[in-house]
Structure formats: C-alpha cells, structure tokens
Design a protein around this motif. Structure first.
Motif: not given
Length: 255
Positions: A227-233
């Motif tokens: 969730e966190t990494e996809s949001a960063k992208d």
C-alpha cells in the motif's frame, strides 16, 4: 507486598469514589478482561518487554477487581482466591510436596490430568473452556488426551494421518473446479485436516497458534508495504492489476 498493598488501597478508593469503577460488575468487566488478555498476547508476540510489563499490570488489575467485587457481597475475597490457588498448586504437585515420582515433564502432565479427575472433573477434556478459539482449543484437547495416555507413538504416524485427511478432503472437491460437491461434508473433512495438522505441530514442537499469528503479522507487514510503496508511485493498490500487485509483493518479501 508494599506494592500489592498499594494497589488494593487504590482500588478501594476507585471503587468508592470513581463513577465508572463504582458501576462495574463481574459481567461488565468480562469483555474488557478478554481484550486485555489479547493485548498481553500481542506484546509477547512482539517480545516488547516494557509492553509486557504494562499489560501484566492491566490484567492483574482485572483479577484483583473481580475479587474486590465478590468481597462486597461476601461471596469470596482475594485472600480466599490466593489460598485456594496455593492449595491447588500443592495438591497438583505431589512430586514436590508429596511422595509421588515424576522425573519428566510428560509424567508431570499425566499426573496433573489424573489429579484433576480426582478433583471432580468427569472428563480429562472437561477443563477445556468452551469459548476458546478453535485452534487453541484443538491444541488443549490434544494435550489433555495425551495426558490421559491417548496419543500416537511416532510422529511419522501423525504425518501419515495428515496425508490421509488431505486426501479425504480432496475427495470432497470437484477435480476440475475445486468446488465442494457437498459443503457440509467438505467442511467436516477440512476440520479433520486442520486437527491433524495441529496434532503434527505438537509432535514437532511447533505451536500452531503462534505459527499462524506470525504468518498473519508477516502478511500484514507485506500488504501494508504494498500500500505504501504503490502510493509513493502515485497508484491506489485497488486500481492495480494482480500482475502489478505481485511486483510490489515480491519487493515486500525482501524486507
């Protein structure tokens, strides 16, 4: 003793002067005690010693609170609770306080279950709480049955039983769709499979409840990483394809 006396004095004050504490009953505290028990369990899983200390205190407060409430109606008091506990421990440890021999942990457990029968339990399984979660209950049932001498001799026998139960479960599934032909029968066979896996875990000294909880925590950690990494992208996880999610999942497994 001074610290314990201080706790009792504070509880007396709270019971007399605090509106919330004054209205509590044994029944009203029940769900809170269950919550505190799980919070202690979580702290133990994290090996957070400061949190463990805190949660032990919270749980201890509840136990003292129950005794305080009961003492107000002359049902029982804390002294009687502690004396009863001490008497039970002495009775159930005749290899320490009597002339019974028990050289191994297994002999201690077997003696323990037989002594509980003498105390009035009609079955060695009678002491398994009905409200225990099913996985924990399966563990306790098997431990108590072993204490009565009813158990497999070799772990290979238990593993064979796991394979047998797996095949019986597979027989309840459509080979093409893997959908159960009869939901009730499939549920029963799946339960048998889980029970046999818990049994095997016991034979190889794995706590299945702890193992599953560690997997739960691992999944949560990896999913939240996704969730966190996809949001960063600049993406919402729910908008990604399974293939795109899998790339984040593989990355999460590296941490």
């Amino acid at each position: 003793m001074q610290a314990f006396s201080r706790l009792l004095d504070i509880l007396d004050d709270l019971r007399e002067k605090c509106p919330w504490d004054r209205k509590q009953t044994i029944s009203s505290l029940r769900h809170l005690t269950i919550e505190e028990t799980y919070e202690l369990s979580d702290a133990i899983m994290r090996q957070d010693m400061q949190d463990i200390k805190k949660e032990i205190g919270d749980l201890m407060l509840h136990l003292v609170f129950y005794a305080k409430i009961a003492s107000e109606t002359n049902t029982f008091n804390l002294t009687e609770v502690l004396q009863s506990l001490s008497d039970k421990l002495v009775f159930r440890h005749p290899h320490i306080y009597g002339d019974v021999k028990a050289e191994t942990e297994e002999e201690v457990k077997q003696n323990w279950e037989q002594l509980k029968i003498k105390e009035g339990n009609q079955s060695v399984l009678g002491g398994v709480p009905v409200s225990l979660p099913a996985l924990v209950k399966a563990m306790r049932i098997q431990e108590k049955a072993r204490g009565a001498g009813f158990d497999w001799e070799e772990k290979t026998q238990v593993w064979d039983k796991v394979q047998e139960e797996l095949q019986e479960f597979k027989q309840e599934l459509n080979p093409l769709t893997l959908a159960p032909a009869d939901s009730e029968r499939a549920t029963g066979e799946f339960g048998d499979l889980l029970f046999s896996l818990v049994n095997f875990a016991r034979f190889v000294d794995i706590n299945p409840e702890e193992a599953l909880e560690k997997t739960n925590l691992k999944f949560i950690r990896r999913f939240q990483f996704m969730e966190t990494e996809s949001a960063k992208d600049g993406h919402k996880l729910a908008d990604l394809s399974l293939e795109e999610m899998d790339k984040y999942w593989e990355k999460a497994k590296q941490y």
